[in-house]
Write an enzyme that holds these catalytic residues in place. Structure first.
Site, short mmCIF file in Angstrom:
data_model
loop_
_atom_site.label_atom_id
_atom_site.label_comp_id
_atom_site.label_asym_id
_atom_site.label_seq_id
_atom_site.Cartn_x
_atom_site.Cartn_y
_atom_site.Cartn_z
N SER A 67 0.87 -1.18 0.00
CA SER A 67 0.00 0.00 0.00
C SER A 67 0.90 1.22 0.00
O SER A 67 2.10 1.11 0.30
CB SER A 67 -0.83 -0.02 1.30
N TYR A 76 -2.13 -1.42 10.34
CA TYR A 76 -2.21 -1.69 8.90
C TYR A 76 -0.88 -1.32 8.24
O TYR A 76 -0.29 -2.09 7.48
CB TYR A 76 -3.37 -0.88 8.32
#
Ligand code: NAI
Length: 297
Positions: free
Chosen positions: A143, A157
């Protein structure tokens, strides 16, 4: 890898969002695709959407945390489509608990899916990919949060995505002699179900900080566009597949900050220099192999 016709791909979290975008693009390019996902509803929906690719798309219900099930999925894939050439370790979730409030259960949950699922995919599929000798490619979904650290509710995350990025960059160099490429996929915002993933995962609890984040992201990039970039990244054997150019300056500023924290240049002693030079030479040789592979294929 420039030509996808006849190649086989295995995609985790492939029945929704980015995974489905990659699956669709690969199918259109002539690949056979196994779509593995934990959610039966997503699998059924994806099967309907991809009905025109019947015979080239196969669907398996799989929790990437379950190593036995992953092995059985690999065996099923081999029986149906033969050798696997492309592995997309894509399944992932968010968890809206700030690091400073996270319990062991929170850490285990998100690491077991995002990082653990990626590790399980690699351990299960890579030996076969190396053994068949036909070359291949891994796409591990990190990401922009694996490049730029996120504070607060996205901290856990971010930690999983940094780990996936580190693992992938290292593996890319390791696999160069086997003609297997590795790309780290780093999307910015994409219009998927990611913001409701946590609620599907554990409906009994909603974390604190993410309430100001939009649940629906219709304004964001569409998964098919990410799929097209992934195919291009595989063709070029790119180390990174970025999707959103507007992060460039932020990343440049972050790396400048990192460089600012270095002490002044210094000369290592002869022994240390020998070790570091050998390491650098090894990296250069592996990078040269990748350049040669891209030029040859
Ligand atoms: P999504 O929620 O639409 O798709 C994820 C799929 O993974 C779902 O179908 C879900 O059922 C499946 N999944 C979740 N846990 C699983 C498990 N344990 N085993 C097997 N399948 C499982 O979300 P999206 O956005 O497509 O997510 C895909 C990847 O992209 C994730 O790794 C996510 O972190 C990453 N990502 C997403 C971004 C975005 O803006 N949507 C941005 C950057 C990265």
């Amino acid at each position: 890898m420039k030509d996808f016709a006849g190649k086989t791909a295995f995609i985790t979290g492939g029945a929704s969002g980015i995974g489905l975008g990659i699956a669709t693009t690969l199918l259109e390019a002539g690949a056979k695709v196994v779509i593995a996902d934990i959610e039966q509803a997503h699998l059924s929906e994806a099967k309907t959407m991809l009905a025109s690719h019947e015979g080239a798309a196969h669907f398996i219900r799989l929790d990437v945390r379950d190593r036995g099930a992953m092995r059985r999925a690999a065996e099923e894939t081999a029986q149906i489509f033969g050798n696997v050439h492309i592995l997309c370790n894509n399944a992932g979730t968010g968890l809206s608990v700030p690091i400073e409030e996270a319990s062991y259960e929170d850490w285990d949950l998100i690491f077991s899916i995002n990082l653990g699922g990626t590790i399980n995919g690699i351990v299960t599929f890579l030996p076969g990919m190396k053994a068949h000798g036909e070359g291949g490619h891994l796409v591990n979904t990190s990401s922009m949060a694996g490049i730029i650290p996120c504070p607060s509710w996205a901290g856990l995350y971010s930690a999983t995505k940094f780990a996936i990025r580190g693992l992938s960059e290292s593996l890319r160099l390791s696999l160069a002699p086997f003609n297997i490429g590795v790309s780290t996929l780093c999307p910015g915002m994409v219009d998927t179900r990611i913001m409701t993933a946590e609620r599907r995962l554990r409906p009994e609890r909603r974390g604190s900080g993410a309430d100001d984040w939009p649940e629906k992201m219709e304004f964001a990039m569409k998964p098919r566009e990410v799929g097209a970039r992934v195919l291009e990244g595989i063709r070029r054997q790119s180390a990174f597949i970025f999707t959103h150019g507007h992060f460039r300056e932020e990343v440049a500023a972050l790396f400048a900050e990192i460089l600012d924290d270095f002490p002044p240049p210094s000369e290592p002693c002869a022994e240390e220099k020998a070790v570091e030079d050998a390491r650098r030479r090894d990296i250069e040789v592996r990078k040269a192999l990748i350049v040669a592979q891209v030029a040859r294929v």
